[in-house]
Structure formats: structure tokens, C-alpha cells
Design an enzyme around this catalytic site. Structure first.
Site, PDB file in Angstrom:
ATOM      1  N   HIS A   1      -2.119  -3.871  -7.400  1.00  0.00           N
ATOM      2  CA  HIS A   1      -1.343  -5.098  -7.555  1.00  0.00           C
ATOM      3  C   HIS A   1      -1.690  -6.156  -6.519  1.00  0.00           C
ATOM      4  O   HIS A   1      -2.133  -7.258  -6.859  1.00  0.00           O
ATOM      5  CB  HIS A   1       0.158  -4.788  -7.482  1.00  0.00           C
TER       6      HIS A   1
ATOM      7  N   ASP B   1      -1.160  -6.675   4.088  1.00  0.00           N
ATOM      8  CA  ASP B   1      -1.854  -6.529   2.819  1.00  0.00           C
ATOM      9  C   ASP B   1      -1.869  -7.874   2.105  1.00  0.00           C
ATOM     10  O   ASP B   1      -1.557  -8.913   2.702  1.00  0.00           O
ATOM     11  CB  ASP B   1      -1.233  -5.426   1.949  1.00  0.00           C
TER      12      ASP B   1
END
Length: 264
Positions: free
Chosen positions: A89, A146
Site C-alpha cells: 500500500h 515509510d
């Protein structure tokens, strides 16, 4: 405008606005919302009628990052999904924003934390409401960055400040964000949507092929030598010099009129 439970999309003036729509949870990111956002970013990239994109949030937050309630529940159940979400994702979303061939404007309303903040950093331009704030919250939950934040943030504000914000997990308000170059403009809360759309519409009416090449050259030059950057500029200019938009701009300059760009 089309709606889903978690995302709103609207088109006007060549601009597609994507609004994260979980206001009761500060637009925190569930698997459903991450998958929907990625799909809509890819759809915008592929739609020739979309010439600029605005990313924003509904309610009092831009995006609070990962939905920890869902995350904890999945961890406790032994579901492997939380361990795969970066690859499945967050990485694809960051690539979709940075690699979008059209300008992406983040209209940051309220809190932008974790991956939510990273999505704003990945955008080409950031317009912030006065009430907005940014938080690299990863260390607070024992995680590292991230969604491309390790790459984008230090390119915006430098290594030292990026390390400070990530290690100390310190909140940055809109005034400081403007001062350190994290955002390009701060506006009253009530003016945010209109201002972001105005900028996006201006870009949508511009030489979008040139914008694509500008983004590509900047990304190449951010991680290359001078010679490589010069070659990337030359390659882009060779292509752009043959476009209809360039010819139109030159003719408009000579005839003292406003150019009418077609993105060709």
C-alpha cells in the site's frame, strides 16, 4: 462528485480533487482507504481530462496516518496484512504521487501525521491551513518512516531537520512549516479549498507536458551527478522544444497575447 464510504472525488476545471473521508477517525488509513486512494491516484494518472490533482482531507484532519485500531486488531489476530502494508500500500501510493505525470497539490487541513504527512511531502506543492500541523509520529509507535518520507522530507528541509522531526517526533505547526520550507503557503482555514483549487486550475490550464518533464528532471537531479542532471535536462528540452505548447507559447509571446496551452 462521486462518493464512497472512505473517499470523495470531484472534477472541475481540469482538476481532480481526492478527499480522504473518514473524518470521525481523522482520516486515518485503513486497508480499504489505502486501496481506494491508490486506485484513484492511478485513475487520475490515466485520465487525459485530469490535468492536476488536489489531495486533501475532510473534517478536522488531513490524515492521521495508519489506523492503529485496525492495525492492532490484525496483529492480535495473527493476520499478516500489517507486516505487508508498506510494500502493498504505502510504497505504491508514494510512487503514484511522486511519479504522477501531472502536478499534485496537497491541501493540508488540520493534522498530517505519519503516512499522512508523508503523502503531503510526496506532493509537488503543499498549501496549509493555519490550523494544520505535521508530525512524523513513527518513533512514537516504535517504527521507522515509510511512504517515502525518508526520501522526500530531507529533500524539502534538509537532513538535520528531517532527522530532528523523525527522532523527536515533534509536532510542527503551520507557521514553522512555512518558515522551514515544509509548505509553500499558509492560508486561513476557510480559504484552503478555494486557494488549492485556484493553484491547481492554473496549473491545469498550463503546459502540462512541460510539467511532466520538470518533475522527471527534478527527480533525476535529486539523486544524480551534475553531468547526469545536464543530460536529463537536455533530453527533456529536446522533446519539449518540439511540442505544440512550446510553439504556441513562442507565437503568443511574439504576438503579445496569452498562450492557450493544450498539453500537447
Amino acid at each position: 462528485m462521486t462518493t464512497s464510504d472512505v473517499l470523495l472525488t470531484a472534477d472541475a476545471d481540469g482538476v481532480r480533487t481526492l478527499t480522504l473521508n473518514r473524518p470521525q477517525a481523522y482520516n486515518s488509513l485503513t486497508v480499504e482507504l489505502k486501496e481506494r486512494l491508490l486506485a484513484e491516484l492511478q485513475a487520475a494518472a490515466d485520465d487525459a481530462d485530469v490535468r492536476a490533482v488536489v489531495l486533501t482531507g475532510s473534517g478536522k484532519a488531513f490524515c492521521a496516518g495508519q489506523d492503529l485500531k485496525e492495525h492492532v486488531g490484525l496483529l492480535q489476530s495473527g493476520d499478516p496484512a500489517p507486516l505487508n502494508t508498506v510494500r502493498h500500500h504505502y510504497n505504491p501510493i508514494a510512487r503514484a504521487i511522486v511519479g504522477m505525470s501531472k502536478p499534485v497539490i496537497a491541501a493540508v487541513n488540520g493534522t498530517a501525521a505519519g503516512a499522512g504527512a508523508a503523502f503531503a511531502y510526496a506532493s509537488d506543492l503543499r498549501i496549509a491551513a493555519e490550523s494544520s500541523s505535521f508530525l512524523m509520529a513513527f518513533a512514537n509507535v516504535g517504527l521507522g518512516p515509510d511512504s517515502g518520507a525518508s526520501w522526500t522530507l530531507q529533500r524539502l528541509i534538509g537532513y538535520g531537520r528531517a532527522a530532528e522531526l523523525m527522532l523527536l517526533a515533534r509536532t510542527v505547526d503551520s507557521a514553522e512549516a512555512l518558515r522551514i520550507g515544509l509548505v509553500g503557503e499558509v492560508v486561513p482555514d476557510e480559504d484552503l479549498a478555494a486557494r488549492a483549487h485556484a493553484i491547481a486550475a492554473k496549473l491545469a490550464a498550463g503546459p502540462t507536458v512541460a510539467y511532466t518533464k520538470i518533475k522527471q528532471v527534478l527527480n533525476v537531479s535529486a539523486q544524480s551527478s551534475l553531468e547526469e542532471a545536464l543530460e536529463a535536462e537536455n533530453a527533456a528540452q529536446t522533446i519539449l522544444g518540439k511540442t505544440a505548447d512550446h510553439a504556441e507559447a513562442v507565437e503568443a509571446f511574439v504576438t503579445k497575447r496569452k498562450p492557450a496551452f493544450r498539453g500537447e
